[in-house]
Design an enzyme around this catalytic site. Structure first.
Site, short mmCIF file in Angstrom:
data_model
loop_
_atom_site.label_atom_id
_atom_site.label_comp_id
_atom_site.label_asym_id
_atom_site.label_seq_id
_atom_site.Cartn_x
_atom_site.Cartn_y
_atom_site.Cartn_z
N GLU A 52 36.42 -16.21 3.69
CA GLU A 52 36.73 -16.69 5.04
C GLU A 52 36.91 -15.49 5.96
OE1 GLU A 52 36.95 -18.25 8.23
OE2 GLU A 52 36.95 -19.83 6.70
N LYS A 69 44.56 -33.23 18.37
CA LYS A 69 45.42 -34.41 18.24
C LYS A 69 46.83 -34.14 18.74
CE LYS A 69 41.76 -35.96 16.71
NZ LYS A 69 41.07 -34.77 17.19
N GLY A 197 29.01 -34.03 28.74
CA GLY A 197 28.89 -34.65 27.43
C GLY A 197 30.04 -35.60 27.16
N SER A 198 29.72 -36.80 26.66
CA SER A 198 30.76 -37.81 26.47
C SER A 198 30.88 -38.26 25.02
CB SER A 198 30.47 -39.03 27.36
OG SER A 198 29.37 -39.78 26.84
N GLY A 199 30.56 -37.35 24.09
CA GLY A 199 30.83 -37.67 22.69
C GLY A 199 32.32 -37.58 22.42
N ILE A 201 34.27 -35.12 21.35
CA ILE A 201 34.94 -33.95 21.90
C ILE A 201 35.11 -34.08 23.40
CG2 ILE A 201 34.74 -31.46 22.29
CD1 ILE A 201 33.29 -31.27 19.59
N VAL A 286 28.52 -30.50 24.52
CA VAL A 286 27.19 -31.08 24.30
C VAL A 286 26.75 -31.00 22.84
CG1 VAL A 286 26.40 -30.75 26.67
CG2 VAL A 286 26.15 -28.89 25.02
N GLY A 287 27.71 -31.02 21.94
CA GLY A 287 27.36 -31.04 20.53
C GLY A 287 27.62 -29.72 19.84
N HIS A 460 51.82 -60.31 9.55
CA HIS A 460 52.14 -60.66 10.94
C HIS A 460 53.55 -60.19 11.26
CE1 HIS A 460 52.23 -63.00 14.64
NE2 HIS A 460 53.45 -63.40 14.30
#
Length: 481
Positions: A52, A69, A197-199, A201, A286-287, A460
């Protein structure tokens, strides 16, 4: 002789490559695919090392899934406080400290990274700090700021993940045009922001900044936001976010961003012409792009297809002893997918009885508020596949628990094969629905039918009752609509 010549040549350049201890397994990358694969390999008795070059846990834990989050939770708390009057509680002059919100998010990520360090130590996994390159079959070179070491292993797992993709006309400068990395640690909250971009992220950050008081415009090239979701879910999210004051431009593209002045001047091409938007910051979402460079793939002859490493059902590449998992192979670029692939990969070469991963039963979650969760076919995809379908939908506005909690937005939508009752898909938008989707994934794994879902007693009052009710709605048996 050749090894001696190589060693001599490197010594002339003051870079001596040292050959270190042998391992059974070397994993390059410590994200949710890499560290999980390493732990499972250790559990199965292998001597394991992880390479790493940055923080343990990879992008997901340090700059993706987890810290975002934390940011989103702060936004939700702020929204709750601003709507406290709805619950009979008065709160005067509620305000947030943007710096402290960012600091909390970074603290959560750091705590999780320390947790991975503990797991590595607990499982006796060696951490090799530096950039890993496969230099020959069974051999990995680790470059730590110019100091190189060579390590050997029978099995080498590539789990190098991905980074944010950049559009040539929107180059990220880290200040005015930012990616998700910078968007998580802005020093000051922007007054105006354009999200490209509306994914998942893009929409998660769009929600966060809107909730914190930033004026947000989302620009999406496709006809709908969160374009991979069911059309009804996309429409619902767009409706709810426009109510929050967010500007959403679909069928649109950012043509250029001028950063010469104090802020940004964004030129957007729409179906009606060109518009100009002034803002403080542009977020490019955008990805992603896979991390395959300088890993030794070409010299080793590892086959790639369309920017991803080609593997079989158990993540073996065309080179024996070299495997690949996660974002760098074909399949959904999701943390839980990478983890599952890593476990399957390790168990297979360890002689365990394993089955290939069912990519048709992978849950997807978007942590906007309300949340989005889905699995299986959308209604449109089910029809395209030739199924005669039954569709059921149950709104949370008819849910007692949702009403009591003040979270009536959204719905559960289910899709069944009309002939055999096969559970083809489920799509949810609502409060905490990401915690509900696993039940549907399990049901589909067990080949549960629509009638069996209806007869499965749900507790319930819970939000999860909406799943049972939606299933009943598909068969005209719904009670509470």
């Amino acid at each position: 002789m050749q090894a001696g010549i190589s060693k001599y040549c490197f010594s002339l350049h003051f870079k001596l490559i040292e050959t270190k201890m042998n391992f059974d397994v070397i994993v390059i990358g410590s994200g949710p695919g890499g560290y999980v694969a390493a732990i499972r390999a250790s559990q199965l008795g292998h001597k394991v090392a992880v390479v790493e070059k940055a923080e343990l846990g990879g992008i997901c834990l340090n700059w993706g899934c987890i810290p975002t989050k934390a940011l989103l939770k702060s936004a939700q708390v702020f929204e709750y406080i601003n709507h406290a009057e709805d619950y009979g509680i008065s709160v005067d002059n509620a305000k947030h400290d943007f710096t402290k919100v960012i600091k909390r998010s970074r603290g959560v990520a750091e705590g999780m990274s320390k947790g991975i360090q503990f797991l590595m130590k607990k499982n006796k996994i060696e951490i090799l700090t530096g950039f890993g390159t496969v230099i020959a079959k069974g051999q990995v070179s680790v470059d730590n700021n110019g100091k190189k070491e060579t390590h050997s292993a029978k099995h080498i797992i590539l789990a190098t993940g991905a980074r944010e993709r950049q559009l040539p006309n929107i180059p990220i400068d880290g200040e005015k045009i930012v990616g998700y990395h910078e968007a998580m640690v802005l020093k000051e909250q922007p007054k105006k922001m354009v999200v490209v971009g509306s994914g998942a992220i893009g929409m998660e950050f769009a929600y966060f900044y809107t909730a914190m008081g930033t004026e947000v415009t989302v620009v999406e090239f496709m006809p709908s936001i969160v374009p991979n979701e069911d059309a009804d879910v996309s429409k619902e999210l767009e409706k709810l976010y426009k109510k929050k004051g967010m500007t959403i431009m679909t069928n649109s593209s950012v043509e250029s961003v001028d950063t010469k002045g104090n802020g940004c001047v964004v030129k957007v091409k729409t179906s009606k012409g060109e518009e100009t938007i002034k803002c403080d910051v542009v977020l490019s979402a955008v990805g992603i792009q896979t991390n395959l460079e300088n890993m030794g793939l070409e010299s080793l002859g590892v086959k790639t297809e369309n920017g991803k490493i080609a593997v079989d059902d158990y993540y073996q590449t065309n080179v024996p002893g070299v495997y690949a998992i996660g974002d760098i192979v074909h399949g959904p670029a999701l943390a839980h997918v990478a983890s599952a692939e890593g476990i399957i990969c390790v168990e297979k070469f360890s002689g365990q009885h394993v089955s290939p991963l069912d990519y048709g039963n992978i849950p997807g979650c978007t942590y906007t508020w309300p949340e989005i969760a889905s699995v299986g076919y959308t209604e449109a995809k089910a029809k395209e596949a030739g199924y005669d379908i039954k569709v059921g939908k149950f709104p949370f506005s008819a849910s007692g628990k949702a009403s009591a909690s003040g979270s009536k937005e959204g719905f559960v939508k289910v899709i069944f094969d009309a002939k055999y009752g096969e559970f083809l898909g489920c799509h949810m938008i609502g409060a905490n629905v990401t915690e509900m989707i696993a039940g549907v994934v399990s049901a589909r794994k067990l080949e549960t039918t629509g009638h069996e879902m209806i007869k499965t007693v749900h507790p319930h009052p819970t939000m999860s009752e909406a799943i049972m009710e939606a299933c009943a709605a598909a068969y005209d048996e719904v009670i509470h609509l």
